[in-house]
Design a protein around this motif. Structure first.
Motif, PDB file in Angstrom:
ATOM      1  N   HIS A 141       0.105  -1.364  -1.951  1.00  0.00           N
ATOM      2  CA  HIS A 141       0.550  -0.397  -2.942  1.00  0.00           C
ATOM      3  C   HIS A 141      -0.492   0.671  -3.255  1.00  0.00           C
ATOM      4  O   HIS A 141      -0.434   1.319  -4.298  1.00  0.00           O
TER       5      HIS A 141
ATOM      6  N   ASP B 204       6.208  -6.743   0.864  1.00  0.00           N
ATOM      7  CA  ASP B 204       7.592  -6.788   0.384  1.00  0.00           C
ATOM      8  C   ASP B 204       7.649  -6.140  -1.008  1.00  0.00           C
ATOM      9  O   ASP B 204       6.785  -6.382  -1.858  1.00  0.00           O
ATOM     10  N   ASP B 205       8.658  -5.292  -1.220  1.00  0.00           N
ATOM     11  CA  ASP B 205       8.764  -4.580  -2.507  1.00  0.00           C
ATOM     12  C   ASP B 205       8.890  -5.536  -3.694  1.00  0.00           C
ATOM     13  O   ASP B 205       8.499  -5.183  -4.820  1.00  0.00           O
ATOM     14  N   VAL B 206       9.430  -6.722  -3.490  1.00  0.00           N
ATOM     15  CA  VAL B 206       9.643  -7.649  -4.605  1.00  0.00           C
ATOM     16  C   VAL B 206       8.494  -8.656  -4.742  1.00  0.00           C
ATOM     17  O   VAL B 206       8.528  -9.516  -5.620  1.00  0.00           O
ATOM     18  N   ALA B 207       7.499  -8.557  -3.883  1.00  0.00           N
ATOM     19  CA  ALA B 207       6.381  -9.494  -3.965  1.00  0.00           C
ATOM     20  C   ALA B 207       5.535  -9.194  -5.199  1.00  0.00           C
ATOM     21  O   ALA B 207       5.295  -8.026  -5.532  1.00  0.00           O
ATOM     22  N   PRO B 208       5.083 -10.229  -5.930  1.00  0.00           N
ATOM     23  CA  PRO B 208       4.222 -10.003  -7.096  1.00  0.00           C
ATOM     24  C   PRO B 208       2.900  -9.358  -6.672  1.00  0.00           C
ATOM     25  O   PRO B 208       2.333  -9.730  -5.647  1.00  0.00           O
ATOM     26  N   TRP B 209       2.435  -8.405  -7.510  1.00  0.00           N
ATOM     27  CA  TRP B 209       1.212  -7.676  -7.133  1.00  0.00           C
ATOM     28  C   TRP B 209       0.517  -7.167  -8.396  1.00  0.00           C
ATOM     29  O   TRP B 209       1.182  -6.620  -9.293  1.00  0.00           O
TER      30      TRP B 209
ATOM     31  N   THR C 222      -2.563  -1.088  -7.732  1.00  0.00           N
ATOM     32  CA  THR C 222      -1.392  -0.253  -7.454  1.00  0.00           C
ATOM     33  C   THR C 222      -1.763   1.214  -7.641  1.00  0.00           C
ATOM     34  O   THR C 222      -2.524   1.567  -8.552  1.00  0.00           O
TER      35      THR C 222
ATOM     36  N   SER D 101       4.395 -11.314   1.613  1.00  0.00           N
ATOM     37  CA  SER D 101       4.441 -11.453   0.148  1.00  0.00           C
ATOM     38  C   SER D 101       3.118 -11.900  -0.455  1.00  0.00           C
ATOM     39  O   SER D 101       2.864 -11.665  -1.629  1.00  0.00           O
TER      40      SER D 101
END
Length: 344
Positions: free
Chosen positions: A67, A100-105, A110, A136
């Motif tokens: 990100h 992955d867009d839905v992976a926690p980060w 970011t 992920s």
């Protein structure tokens, strides 16, 4: 010998340290050689030349995108994107890994700059245009990277690297290449010669069979009066055996008729001017020419010489050789009868 591959690992740095370490460990555990920004000093134009030369020599290129877009070059794109574009342009196999867009980060890792966010989105789209893996977390990334690298090595084999003491030197390699090429050329020559010999033997055998099966009836005169001529029947094989020796160099059509008469009568008892009819002689020669045994002589003659001259072809000489060999082996070779006639 064991071959190792060099893999360039490209990504932003601070936000993906742990993930890069996992990939580097995976490369090392697989017995290959990782290369990445850790090996270079601060990014600048001079350093880019070193990076470009390194990408030129690697076997595979892996890019990891999360990100952040990263530091930007003077062209307005990130160094990661510049490396990606360069590797793609050089035809280096690219392994792409996008988070992955839905992976926690963590939000601290970011991108916050709106302009860079747009460029990051565009860069992800560019990477996704190829076959990519979505990850992920770092363990997931490591597993997918290892599988992707193994598949790429199998499906897109590269030059790789080996120890210097396991390969022949350049001079030995050059000599081996030369000898291999020479050996291949010699094999081709041998194959061509074998084929030519086989074809020649087949042609001689066919000619022998045809000559033996066909008989010729002709008249032979000892005087100027054709009514006193005797009739004979001989195979074309016998006739060829009689007249061919004087066709090795060349002989005229009249000379062919005289040679045949000499052999049949076992001496010069024949009428010298066409002892065998001119038309009959022409037909015999035509049969030989049809079998590719004789051809018009290539020698030059005086303009006043109106005779037609003939010579044996390569096949004709080969056939005569076989005829003579058989006669010699059977002990039947004879000295030629002496003729007091002159050809022409």
């Amino acid at each position: 010998m064991e071959k190792k591959f060099q893999i360039f690992v490209s990504s932003t740095y601070e936000d993906l340290k742990d993930e890069r370490n996992e990939i580097i460990k995976a490369v090392l555990e697989m017995g290959h050689i990782p290369v990445g920004m850790e090996m270079f000093s601060a990014a600048d134009e001079e350093q880019w030349k070193v990076i470009a030369r390194t990408i030129d020599s690697v076997d595979y290129y892996a890019v990891v995108v999360a990100h952040r877009y990263g530091s930007v070059t003077s062209e307005g794109i990130s160094y990661t994107e510049k490396e990606f574009d360069y590797a793609s342009s050089k035809g280096v196999p690219v392994l792409g890994f996008v988070i992955d867009d839905v992976a926690p980060w963590p939000s601290t890792r970011t991108e916050s700059d709106s302009k860079k966010l747009k460029k990051l989105a565009a860069f992800k789209t560019k990477v996704k245009a190829r076959l990519v893996q979505f990850w992920s977390n770092r363990d997931d990334l490591r597993g997918k990277f290892s599988v992707a690298l193994m598949k790429s090595i199998i499906n897109t084999p590269r030059t790789g690297w080996v120890r210097a003491d396991e390969v022949a030197g350049p001079l030995v390699t050059k000599e081996l290449t030369r000898l291999s090429s020479e050996n291949a050329a010699l094999r081709d020559q041998v194959d061509s010669m074998k084929k030519a010999v086989t074809e020649s033997e087949n042609a001689v055998g066919r000619a022998m069979r045809v000559l033996a099966k066909n008989e010729v009836r002709f008249q032979l005169r000892k005087t100027a009066n054709w009514k006193e001529a005797d009739r004979y029947t001989l195979s074309l094989a016998d006739i060829f055996g009689y007249v061919a020796p004087n066709l090795i160099d060349e002989n005229s059509s009249l000379g062919v008729a005289q040679d045949l008469a000499l052999k049949v009568l076992r001496g010069p008892k024949y009428f010298k001017n066409w002892p065998i009819g001119k038309n009959q002689t022409a037909e015999i020669i035509a049969d030989f020419a049809a079998l590719d045994l004789v051809e018009p002589s290539k020698k030059k003659h005086q303009v006043s010489d109106t005779n037609t001259y003939w010579s044996l072809t390569k096949l004709g000489k080969k056939l005569l050789q076989e005829f003579r060999k058989v006669k010699l082996e059977e002990g039947l070779a004879e000295l030629p009868e002496q003729s007091d006639a002159t050809n022409g």
